[in-house]
Motif scaffolding. Structure first.
Motif, PDB file in Angstrom:
ATOM      1  N   MET A 226       5.753   7.311  -1.320  1.00 13.47           N
ATOM      2  CA  MET A 226       5.437   8.365  -2.282  1.00 13.47           C
ATOM      3  C   MET A 226       6.114   9.672  -1.854  1.00 13.47           C
ATOM      4  N   GLN A 227       5.407  10.776  -1.893  1.00 13.09           N
ATOM      5  CA  GLN A 227       6.011  12.080  -1.615  1.00 13.09           C
ATOM      6  C   GLN A 227       6.461  12.214  -0.167  1.00 13.09           C
ATOM      7  N   GLY A 228       7.495  13.045   0.014  1.00 12.44           N
ATOM      8  CA  GLY A 228       7.996  13.313   1.349  1.00 12.44           C
ATOM      9  C   GLY A 228       9.464  13.682   1.316  1.00 12.44           C
ATOM     10  N   ASP A 229      10.155  13.336   2.375  1.00 14.27           N
ATOM     11  CA  ASP A 229      11.579  13.617   2.454  1.00 14.27           C
ATOM     12  C   ASP A 229      12.282  12.405   3.058  1.00 14.27           C
ATOM     13  N   PRO A 230      13.577  12.252   2.821  1.00 17.06           N
ATOM     14  CA  PRO A 230      14.258  11.007   3.238  1.00 17.06           C
ATOM     15  C   PRO A 230      14.315  10.812   4.744  1.00 17.06           C
ATOM     16  N   LYS A 231      14.498  11.865   5.483  1.00 18.12           N
ATOM     17  CA  LYS A 231      14.616  11.716   6.937  1.00 18.12           C
ATOM     18  C   LYS A 231      13.301  11.219   7.537  1.00 18.12           C
ATOM     19  N   THR A 232      12.207  11.873   7.178  1.00 19.79           N
ATOM     20  CA  THR A 232      10.906  11.472   7.709  1.00 19.79           C
ATOM     21  C   THR A 232      10.541  10.081   7.226  1.00 19.79           C
ATOM     22  N   GLN A 233      10.838   9.809   5.954  1.00 21.91           N
ATOM     23  CA  GLN A 233      10.527   8.482   5.421  1.00 21.91           C
ATOM     24  C   GLN A 233      11.245   7.392   6.210  1.00 21.91           C
ATOM     25  N   LEU A 234      12.521   7.608   6.487  1.00 22.77           N
ATOM     26  CA  LEU A 234      13.289   6.589   7.202  1.00 22.77           C
ATOM     27  C   LEU A 234      12.781   6.428   8.635  1.00 22.77           C
ATOM     28  N   GLU A 235      12.456   7.535   9.283  1.00 26.41           N
ATOM     29  CA  GLU A 235      11.893   7.449  10.635  1.00 26.41           C
ATOM     30  C   GLU A 235      10.608   6.639  10.630  1.00 26.41           C
ATOM     31  N   LEU A 236       9.748   6.905   9.633  1.00 32.35           N
ATOM     32  CA  LEU A 236       8.488   6.165   9.535  1.00 32.35           C
ATOM     33  C   LEU A 236       8.737   4.692   9.225  1.00 32.35           C
ATOM     34  N   MET A 237       9.656   4.428   8.314  1.00 32.22           N
ATOM     35  CA  MET A 237       9.912   3.046   7.949  1.00 32.22           C
ATOM     36  C   MET A 237      10.438   2.260   9.155  1.00 32.22           C
ATOM     37  N   ASN A 238      11.285   2.881   9.927  1.00 32.53           N
ATOM     38  CA  ASN A 238      11.760   2.212  11.150  1.00 32.53           C
ATOM     39  C   ASN A 238      10.601   1.905  12.092  1.00 32.53           C
ATOM     40  N   ASP A 239       9.675   2.851  12.226  1.00 38.35           N
ATOM     41  CA  ASP A 239       8.500   2.637  13.078  1.00 38.35           C
ATOM     42  C   ASP A 239       7.608   1.534  12.518  1.00 38.35           C
ATOM     43  N   TYR A 240       7.423   1.559  11.196  1.00 34.80           N
ATOM     44  CA  TYR A 240       6.571   0.547  10.585  1.00 34.80           C
ATOM     45  C   TYR A 240       7.197  -0.851  10.719  1.00 34.80           C
TER      46      TYR A 240
ATOM     47  N   ILE B  92       0.838  -1.189   0.000  1.00 28.00           N
ATOM     48  CA  ILE B  92       0.000   0.000   0.000  1.00 28.00           C
ATOM     49  C   ILE B  92       0.881   1.250   0.000  1.00 28.00           C
ATOM     50  N   PRO B  93       0.339   2.381  -0.454  1.00 31.96           N
ATOM     51  CA  PRO B  93       1.139   3.608  -0.522  1.00 31.96           C
ATOM     52  C   PRO B  93       1.353   4.232   0.857  1.00 31.96           C
ATOM     53  N   ALA B  94       2.564   4.732   1.072  1.00 35.42           N
ATOM     54  CA  ALA B  94       2.888   5.424   2.318  1.00 35.42           C
ATOM     55  C   ALA B  94       3.537   6.758   1.969  1.00 35.42           C
ATOM     56  N   PHE B  95       3.093   7.797   2.630  1.00 35.94           N
ATOM     57  CA  PHE B  95       3.615   9.147   2.401  1.00 35.94           C
ATOM     58  C   PHE B  95       4.362   9.607   3.651  1.00 35.94           C
ATOM     59  N   SER B  96       5.442  10.344   3.432  1.00 33.60           N
ATOM     60  CA  SER B  96       6.144  10.907   4.582  1.00 33.60           C
ATOM     61  C   SER B  96       5.877  12.396   4.730  1.00 33.60           C
ATOM     62  N   ASN B  97       4.939  12.927   3.950  1.00 36.73           N
ATOM     63  CA  ASN B  97       4.559  14.330   4.099  1.00 36.73           C
ATOM     64  C   ASN B  97       3.103  14.484   4.536  1.00 36.73           C
ATOM     65  N   LYS B  98       2.557  13.385   5.098  1.00 31.32           N
ATOM     66  CA  LYS B  98       1.209  13.456   5.654  1.00 31.32           C
ATOM     67  C   LYS B  98       1.280  13.288   7.164  1.00 31.32           C
ATOM     68  N   GLY B  99       0.227  13.605   7.843  1.00 33.21           N
ATOM     69  CA  GLY B  99       0.236  13.676   9.295  1.00 33.21           C
ATOM     70  C   GLY B  99       0.037  12.361  10.013  1.00 33.21           C
ATOM     71  N   PRO B 100      -0.249  12.445  11.312  1.00 31.62           N
ATOM     72  CA  PRO B 100      -0.373  11.249  12.168  1.00 31.62           C
ATOM     73  C   PRO B 100      -1.533  10.345  11.788  1.00 31.62           C
ATOM     74  N   ASP B 101      -2.598  10.897  11.232  1.00 31.96           N
ATOM     75  CA  ASP B 101      -3.738  10.055  10.840  1.00 31.96           C
ATOM     76  C   ASP B 101      -3.323   9.068   9.758  1.00 31.96           C
ATOM     77  N   HIS B 102      -2.512   9.548   8.825  1.00 27.63           N
ATOM     78  CA  HIS B 102      -2.035   8.662   7.763  1.00 27.63           C
ATOM     79  C   HIS B 102      -1.164   7.557   8.349  1.00 27.63           C
ATOM     80  N   LYS B 103      -0.317   7.916   9.297  1.00 31.57           N
ATOM     81  CA  LYS B 103       0.543   6.927   9.939  1.00 31.57           C
ATOM     82  C   LYS B 103      -0.290   5.875  10.667  1.00 31.57           C
ATOM     83  N   LYS B 104      -1.330   6.300  11.336  1.00 30.94           N
ATOM     84  CA  LYS B 104      -2.208   5.357  12.043  1.00 30.94           C
ATOM     85  C   LYS B 104      -2.848   4.378  11.068  1.00 30.94           C
ATOM     86  N   GLU B 105      -3.251   4.887   9.903  1.00 34.34           N
ATOM     87  CA  GLU B 105      -3.885   4.027   8.904  1.00 34.34           C
ATOM     88  C   GLU B 105      -2.911   2.967   8.401  1.00 34.34           C
TER      89      GLU B 105
END
Length: 982
Positions: free
Chosen positions: A89-103, A60-73
């Motif tokens: 998809m869209q975002g920045d590398p730092k936020t993307q990596l932080e999210l990927m680690n969390d996921y 599924i698509p994951a964005f690193s420029n969307k807020g906490p609701d997207h992360k919850k989904e």
């Protein structure tokens, strides 16, 4: 008749089937398949329920420029359904990596991470590198750079937590109207597309990043965008097999790990009208069975209209699985999709064993990319790491190799004989000077104009009138969107302007657009020179300008045909190394981090210590400018920041930059003799103590001359006021020499300077002692030998030909004061801030023209003269001075007398004296240069082909400021250059 057609069709299918089965036997299995039955895969499979195994087939698509609701989904899908992966998809590398680690932390089974990075992370993420689009890459000759790009993209994706690149695009783009592939394709030649695709794939997979060839069975020949509708391709089977599917077959044989299936209606492959993504005949029948592909089959996004139109979420996913796909991206309803596939299993449409087999394949990919030993990836420095110097250099190499020269009538490029050209540049589509225009000005005095898309007819008429003053016009055609689409959005008036100038003599056009637009522009092919850069970026603009002036060459070949004007494969080779190439340190074998960090630190230290309010540093190696940066302010009390183009008072650097090149040229012609004396050229000195002293000794500072004479002090009374017969407040025929706005010197005072030099006593011993006396006389000597005005002579023979347009005397007569850096607040003689005039008192009393001091320049233009010296007399295809002459003048003349000097040139001390030395420790004995009282330095080292220019105004606020010397800033920076050489 009908039965004959059927027989012929069956025969064709049999032949094709036999051919494809033969191909199947040579197809290379993807490496990850060796893990399909590994212990790790077995252990994961044992933990997954049947539905969870289905869920592994979804991404599924994951964005690193969307807020906490997207992360919850996203977390919900990970925890509740155990989906297989994410496409970022869209975002920045730092936020993307932080999210990927969390996921990953939330996932029981490690997630596969994918992204569309056809031209690198920049396709989706901010603050990352965008490599050239594939059409530009298709212009490159050879595949080595493409492989290197694949390697680097793999590293960058892995650094940001990813494992699959949905690339390369290996569609053969043979339809210029294609709205979705076009510039994303390597071109229209299936062999070129294949070779580039294989190289790109092999580069990525060598780093264990899965590559995915797309869009099977070939999306190139359509004028419909499958994001918005279902394209139909109406070609017979034979044509599709021979052309569209050719690259896919070859990449499969080369071992590609993944293939992405497009949303296409291809009646010759499936007569039902089903999108190829949902077609069992295409996916299972052709891709798997006939082509023998055993790797990962991925759908294009399942939310695109080409597949979603008329198909409900969940239902469409089931169809995709039944067709033979392994991994579905962008599914719109995961629970419904799982339910639909479970129903299909229950209905006997597909077995759980088949689902398990695909699940194993996905898990095998995860093990191959290292997810069986997953650990969180450090976030620190991720942006810096993905923008590493090697990647930046690679990006430049790719863009440079892609530049395509389609026209070069009469070998107009690279531009030569700069002293005969009056050049204008017009950037179409721009409202302010472009990078293209700024780079052009590094080479010559190019006058820049802009022609915006909305320009009125009256403006165009006025511009054409201005252009009549020039004998060469360079036109840059810029794009109007982020991506180079095949479209023109220009007024008819501007199109007519392009057509008119393309047909004129001496017009050069650089196209920063999709090459297909050439066919939409009338007469553009008639220009004397036409450069295609494929896209509009700072790099392509910069490199195109360098190509025009011979800083780089051209080797690209057009990857697509442009109507009847140009054919695929067209492109002229241009090999040149005429002038400076402006590039990155790695291009010259230097470490950009070491170089930049050291110079920045030393310059900031000098500015903070008030050793100088600012400065400019330029470094070149192998005739490549690898560092060029401005620091600080014009004055401590200013707010005017130093610009790289600012002019500095060169002080004694004038000694090797003015009369000396003239003397060397005259020496070449036999008109100047090093063994002659001053009196041989200035009879006035015949009866002086300086008669018969050889120039060799004088230029080597071993002629017993006094170091200097404070001429200005003879103009003052004992009370400090000016003598009445020396200065006046206003200019006149008797007082024409400007010293300041309210200080005009008597016309005969120059004779007094000559007289003072003539009568000055000699030192007792003939040993090294620096003296500037000769250099006041040299302009007159040059004039006597040549019969020409000194300034005109050096302009015509050197600066104009070099394109050194800011190298000048009395700069305030030509340039605005805000471009000229001030020097000293003079409280002794002129009683003003010296700004726009020479700092040296003797030189200003000579009307500002002296070989001792007086010359001004910016670092770049001064560097051209110095590079000519470093090249032993040649630059820009012009021989200025014989190489034997340069070698003679730059060698140590009297080492036996403990004199380290060359002829006017400074040289390293015969023995290194630590911080008291005049050069860096690593400067070779062959190196040469000069320093200046105002805080300047130039140095050339033939051993390393290294050039160094340092400009400052350390005499701020007064000459008593000697901190620059105490800090040893200039030579410390020079040492940093050697330290950075790899």
């Amino acid at each position: 008749m009908r039965s004959n057609k059927i027989l012929l069709l069956l025969a064709a299918v049999l032949i094709l089937s036999t051919s494809l089965k033969a191909q199947e036997s040579v197809a290379k299995s993807p490496e990850f398949l060796k893990y399909e039955n590994s212990k790790w895969v077995d252990s994961v499979m044992a933990k997954l329920s049947p539905d969870e195994r289905i869920a592994q087939l979804f991404m599924i698509p994951a964005f690193s420029n969307k807020g906490p609701d997207h992360k919850k989904e996203i977390l919900k899908h990970i925890k509740e359904y155990k989906i297989g992966g994410l496409i970022f998809m869209q975002g920045d590398p730092k936020t993307q990596l932080e999210l990927m680690n969390d996921y990953q932390q939330a996932a029981e089974v490690p997630l596969i991470g994918a992204i569309d990075a056809e031209w690198g992370l920049g396709m989706r993420l901010d603050n990352t590198i965008s490599f050239p689009y594939q059409m530009a890459l298709g212009a490159i000759q050879g595949e080595e750079l493409i492989y290197d790009m694949g390697v680097e993209i793999a590293r960058q994706l892995q650094r940001t937590g990813l494992h699959i690149n949905f690339g390369p695009v290996v569609d053969v783009n043979n339809n210029s109207l294609n709205p979705v592939i076009n510039y994303r394709s390597f071109g229209e030649d299936k062999l070129n597309v294949t070779k580039k695709g294989i190289a790109y794939m092999q580069g990525m997979q060598s780093q264990s990043l899965l590559a995915t060839a797309k869009h099977f069975p070939g999306h190139g020949d359509t004028d419909t965008d499958s994001h918005y509708a279902l394209p139909q391709i109406n070609h017979p089977f034979e044509r599709l097999d021979d052309l569209e599917m050719y690259p896919f077959k070859e990449l499969i044989n080369a071992g590609i790990g993944g293939v992405m299936v497009a949303h296409l209606d291809i009646p010759a492959l499936d007569s039902t009208g089903a999108p190829s993504t949902l077609s069992k005949p295409i996916i299972s029948g052709i891709l798997k069975e006939r082509l023998g592909f055993k790797g990962l089959i991925v759908t294009d996004a399942m939310n695109m209209k080409g597949v979603a139109e008329g198909n409900e979420p969940g239902e469409v996913d089931k169809k995709a699985i039944l067709a033979g796909n392994d991994l579905l991206e962008f599914s719109e309803d995961i629970p419904k999709a799982i339910a639909e596939i479970r129903n299909a299993i229950n209905e006997g449409l597909i077995t759980q064993a088949e689902i398990d087999s695909r699940c194993r394949k996905i898990l095998a990919v995860k093990q191959w990319v290292g997810l069986d030993n997953y650990e969180p990836i450090p976030v620190k420095n991720v942006v810096k790491d993905v923008n590493n110097p090697e990647a930046i250099w690679l990006n430049r190499k790719l863009a440079e190799a892609s530049l395509t020269l389609l026209k070069n009538d009469n070998s107009i490029l690279p531009l030569q004989k700069l002293d005969t050209l009056k050049i204008a540049s017009v950037s179409i589509g721009a409202s302010k000077p472009t990078k293209f225009q700024k780079t052009l000005k590094l080479y010559a005095d190019v006058h820049n104009f802009q022609l915006g898309r909305g320009a009125k007819a009256s403006y165009i008429t006025d511009l054409k009138k201005k252009l009549e003053e020039y004998n060469l016009v360079i036109i840059g055609m810029h794009d109007f969107s982020i991506r180079p689409r095949n479209e023109i959005k220009l007024s008819k008036e501007i199109e007519n302007f392009i057509s008119e100038y393309a047909q004129k003599n001496n017009t050069v056009i650089s196209l920063f657009k999709n090459p297909y637009v050439i066919n939409k522009l009338q007469d553009i092919e008639k220009s004397d020179a036409l450069v295609v850069a494929y896209q509009d970026s700072e790099i392509t603009q910069e490199l195109s300008a360098q190509l025009i002036f011979g800083g780089i060459g051209a080797s690209g070949k057009l990857p697509v045909s442009v109507g009847e004007k140009f054919k695929a494969g067209d492109g002229l080779d241009l090999k040149t190394n005429l002038r400076f190439k402006y590039t990155v340190p790695e291009d010259a074998g230097m470490d950009s981090k070491k170089l930049g960090t050291a110079i920045d630190s030393l310059m900031h230290q000098a500015i903070e210590a008030k050793a100088t309010p600012g400065g400019v540093v330029l470094v070149a190696r192998d005739q490549k400018v690898v560092f060029y940066k401005a620091y600080g302010l014009h004055k401590y009390s200013d707010t005017i920041a130093v610009e790289k183009t600012d002019l500095y008072d060169l002080a004694s650097v004038s000694k090797i930059s003015t009369a000396l090149p003239a003397l060397m040229k005259l020496y070449d012609k036999g008109n100047f003799d090093l063994e002659a004396g001053i009196d041989d050229y200035l009879p006035y000195f015949r009866n002086s103590n300086k008669a018969d002293v050889p120039f060799r000794q004088i230029l080597a500072h071993q002629a017993r001359f006094k170091p200097w004479i404070p001429y200005w002090k003879t103009t003052l009374r004992n009370n400090g006021s000016y003598k009445w017969n020396t200065f006046k407040k206003d200019s006149s025929a008797r007082y024409p020499v400007k010293v300041s706005d309210e200080l005009w010197l008597h016309r005969n005072y120059k004779d007094k300077i000559y007289k003072a030099i003539k009568k000055s006593p000699l030192e007792e011993e003939a040993k090294y002692k620096y003296s500037g006396l000769l250099f006041y006389l040299l302009p007159g000597i040059v004039e006597r030998i040549t019969g020409e005005d000194f300034v005109e002579y050096i302009n015509e023979n050197f600066y104009d030909k070099l394109g050194s347009t800011t190298v000048t005397y009395n700069p305030s007569e030509k340039f605005d004061l805000d471009r000229i850096v001030p020097t000293e607040s003079d409280f002794n003689f002129r009683h003003e801030v010296i700004h726009g005039n020479v700092h040296d008192e003797g030189a200003i009393m000579m009307g500002g023209v002296s070989a001792n001091a007086g010359l001004f320049a910016n670092a770049n233009d001064l560097a051209k003269l110095m590079q000519m010296y470093l090249n032993m007399g040649e630059y820009g295809g012009v021989r200025y001075i014989d190489d034997s002459t340069l070698k003679e003048f730059t060698k140590t003349q009297f080492p036996e007398n403990d004199n380290h000097r060359g002829l006017a040139f400074d040289k390293p001390y015969l023995e290194y004296k630590g911080e008291d030395s005049n050069t860096a420790k690593n400067a070779s004995a062959d190196s040469f240069g000069h320093t200046g009282f105002t805080g300047t330095m130039v140095w050339m080292d033939p051993q390393e082909d290294l050039l160094y220019v340092f400009l400052s105004n350390r005499v701020q606020p007064t000459r008593e400021n000697t901190r620059l010397y105490k800090l040893n800033t200039r030579t410390q920076i020079q040492q940093a250059l050697y330290d950075a050489i790899q």
